[in-house]
Design a protein around this motif. Sequence first.
Motif, PDB file in Angstrom:
ATOM      1  N   LYS A  39     -33.111  57.521  51.160  1.00 56.58           N
ATOM      2  CA  LYS A  39     -33.502  58.937  51.144  1.00 56.58           C
ATOM      3  C   LYS A  39     -32.354  59.825  50.685  1.00 56.58           C
ATOM      4  CE  LYS A  39     -37.429  59.378  54.130  1.00 56.58           C
ATOM      5  NZ  LYS A  39     -38.059  60.175  55.161  1.00 56.58           N
ATOM      6  N   GLU A  40     -31.150  59.556  51.195  1.00 55.22           N
ATOM      7  CA  GLU A  40     -29.977  60.322  50.759  1.00 55.22           C
ATOM      8  C   GLU A  40     -29.734  60.110  49.269  1.00 55.22           C
ATOM      9  OE1 GLU A  40     -26.409  59.486  52.966  1.00 55.22           O
ATOM     10  OE2 GLU A  40     -27.385  59.865  54.890  1.00 55.22           O
ATOM     11  N   ALA A  41     -29.861  58.880  48.828  1.00 55.82           N
ATOM     12  CA  ALA A  41     -29.639  58.567  47.420  1.00 55.82           C
ATOM     13  C   ALA A  41     -30.645  59.285  46.528  1.00 55.82           C
ATOM     14  CB  ALA A  41     -29.710  57.059  47.196  1.00 55.82           C
ATOM     15  N   LEU A  42     -31.895  59.319  46.943  1.00 60.27           N
ATOM     16  CA  LEU A  42     -32.925  59.991  46.157  1.00 60.27           C
ATOM     17  C   LEU A  42     -32.608  61.474  46.015  1.00 60.27           C
ATOM     18  CD1 LEU A  42     -35.587  59.808  44.633  1.00 60.27           C
ATOM     19  CD2 LEU A  42     -36.765  60.129  46.827  1.00 60.27           C
ATOM     20  N   GLU A  43     -32.188  62.100  47.098  1.00 56.35           N
ATOM     21  CA  GLU A  43     -31.838  63.522  47.041  1.00 56.35           C
ATOM     22  C   GLU A  43     -30.653  63.752  46.104  1.00 56.35           C
ATOM     23  OE1 GLU A  43     -32.189  67.444  47.396  1.00 56.35           O
ATOM     24  OE2 GLU A  43     -33.616  65.978  48.160  1.00 56.35           O
ATOM     25  N   LEU A  44     -29.652  62.891  46.164  1.00 53.67           N
ATOM     26  CA  LEU A  44     -28.503  63.026  45.264  1.00 53.67           C
ATOM     27  C   LEU A  44     -28.916  62.823  43.810  1.00 53.67           C
ATOM     28  CD1 LEU A  44     -25.746  61.183  47.324  1.00 53.67           C
ATOM     29  CD2 LEU A  44     -25.755  63.602  46.669  1.00 53.67           C
ATOM     30  N   ALA A  45     -29.813  61.875  43.570  1.00 51.66           N
ATOM     31  CA  ALA A  45     -30.284  61.627  42.203  1.00 51.66           C
ATOM     32  C   ALA A  45     -31.095  62.809  41.676  1.00 51.66           C
ATOM     33  CB  ALA A  45     -31.125  60.352  42.158  1.00 51.66           C
ATOM     34  N   ARG A  46     -31.787  63.493  42.550  1.00 52.01           N
ATOM     35  CA  ARG A  46     -32.589  64.650  42.128  1.00 52.01           C
ATOM     36  C   ARG A  46     -31.721  65.872  41.837  1.00 52.01           C
ATOM     37  NH1 ARG A  46     -37.519  63.983  46.485  1.00 52.01           N
ATOM     38  NH2 ARG A  46     -38.748  62.569  45.200  1.00 52.01           N
ATOM     39  N   THR A  47     -30.565  65.965  42.482  1.00 52.45           N
ATOM     40  CA  THR A  47     -29.738  67.172  42.355  1.00 52.45           C
ATOM     41  C   THR A  47     -28.491  66.974  41.502  1.00 52.45           C
ATOM     42  OG1 THR A  47     -28.610  66.670  44.440  1.00 52.45           O
ATOM     43  CG2 THR A  47     -30.552  68.115  44.550  1.00 52.45           C
ATOM     44  N   ASN A  48     -28.293  65.778  40.970  1.00 54.87           N
ATOM     45  CA  ASN A  48     -27.126  65.488  40.141  1.00 54.87           C
ATOM     46  C   ASN A  48     -27.527  64.643  38.948  1.00 54.87           C
ATOM     47  OD1 ASN A  48     -24.549  66.191  41.913  1.00 54.87           O
ATOM     48  ND2 ASN A  48     -26.072  65.292  43.273  1.00 54.87           N
ATOM     49  N   HIS A  49     -26.794  64.801  37.869  1.00 59.33           N
ATOM     50  CA  HIS A  49     -26.967  63.881  36.742  1.00 59.33           C
ATOM     51  C   HIS A  49     -26.252  62.589  37.121  1.00 59.33           C
ATOM     52  CE1 HIS A  49     -27.026  62.182  32.750  1.00 59.33           C
ATOM     53  NE2 HIS A  49     -25.755  61.885  32.939  1.00 59.33           N
ATOM     54  N   VAL A  50     -26.964  61.468  37.101  1.00 62.34           N
ATOM     55  CA  VAL A  50     -26.393  60.173  37.470  1.00 62.34           C
ATOM     56  C   VAL A  50     -26.493  59.248  36.266  1.00 62.34           C
ATOM     57  CG1 VAL A  50     -26.638  58.173  38.984  1.00 62.34           C
ATOM     58  CG2 VAL A  50     -26.976  60.475  39.902  1.00 62.34           C
ATOM     59  N   ASP A  51     -25.361  58.653  35.885  1.00 63.88           N
ATOM     60  CA  ASP A  51     -25.349  57.713  34.765  1.00 63.88           C
ATOM     61  C   ASP A  51     -25.676  56.289  35.202  1.00 63.88           C
ATOM     62  OD1 ASP A  51     -24.395  59.541  32.631  1.00 63.88           O
ATOM     63  OD2 ASP A  51     -22.632  59.678  33.921  1.00 63.88           O
ATOM     64  N   VAL A  52     -25.219  55.921  36.408  1.00 67.16           N
ATOM     65  CA  VAL A  52     -25.400  54.558  36.910  1.00 67.16           C
ATOM     66  C   VAL A  52     -25.768  54.611  38.394  1.00 67.16           C
ATOM     67  CG1 VAL A  52     -24.253  52.336  37.330  1.00 67.16           C
ATOM     68  CG2 VAL A  52     -23.673  53.660  35.289  1.00 67.16           C
ATOM     69  N   LEU A  53     -26.727  53.791  38.781  1.00 67.34           N
ATOM     70  CA  LEU A  53     -27.105  53.644  40.191  1.00 67.34           C
ATOM     71  C   LEU A  53     -26.783  52.220  40.618  1.00 67.34           C
ATOM     72  CD1 LEU A  53     -28.601  54.359  42.865  1.00 67.34           C
ATOM     73  CD2 LEU A  53     -30.696  53.605  41.720  1.00 67.34           C
ATOM     74  N   ILE A  54     -26.049  52.105  41.721  1.00 68.75           N
ATOM     75  CA  ILE A  54     -25.803  50.808  42.347  1.00 68.75           C
ATOM     76  C   ILE A  54     -26.395  50.912  43.747  1.00 68.75           C
ATOM     77  CG2 ILE A  54     -24.066  49.178  43.182  1.00 68.75           C
ATOM     78  CD1 ILE A  54     -22.218  50.301  40.951  1.00 68.75           C
ATOM     79  N   SER A  55     -27.347  50.038  44.045  1.00 71.11           N
ATOM     80  CA  SER A  55     -28.050  50.166  45.312  1.00 71.11           C
ATOM     81  C   SER A  55     -28.227  48.825  46.001  1.00 71.11           C
ATOM     82  CB  SER A  55     -29.431  50.783  45.083  1.00 71.11           C
ATOM     83  OG  SER A  55     -30.140  50.859  46.295  1.00 71.11           O
ATOM     84  N   ASP A  56     -28.048  48.851  47.306  1.00 69.24           N
ATOM     85  CA  ASP A  56     -28.405  47.715  48.135  1.00 69.24           C
ATOM     86  C   ASP A  56     -29.939  47.641  48.136  1.00 69.24           C
ATOM     87  OD1 ASP A  56     -28.571  45.717  50.023  1.00 69.24           O
ATOM     88  OD2 ASP A  56     -27.446  46.786  51.563  1.00 69.24           O
ATOM     89  N   ILE A  57     -30.471  46.463  48.252  1.00 74.20           N
ATOM     90  CA  ILE A  57     -31.921  46.319  48.313  1.00 74.20           C
ATOM     91  C   ILE A  57     -32.435  46.664  49.700  1.00 74.20           C
ATOM     92  CG2 ILE A  57     -33.830  44.663  48.163  1.00 74.20           C
ATOM     93  CD1 ILE A  57     -32.710  45.417  45.471  1.00 74.20           C
TER      94      ILE A  57
END
Length: 74
Positions: A39-57
């Motif tokens: 949820k935190e990651a989604l909010e950051l992705a919505r409010t920032n330009h992100v070039d690369v996402l690294i995520s735990d499953i």
Amino acid sequence: MQLKDATILIADYEPDLLQIFVGWFKREGCRVLTAANGKEALELARTNHVDVLISDIRMPLMDGVELVKKIREN
């Protein structure tokens, strides 16, 4: 590969692992955003330009697969 000036979003609920990744990418000159769950990651992705996402499953509140699906929807 050059990562200088890239914005990287790292989503993982393990704080020690997050800090290791942050150190690696900051040494390469990246701007690093971190999230402890999907949820935190989604909010950051919505409010920032992100070039690369690294995520735990496996994360609380929203897993990495659901996170990627929601980012793609936007």
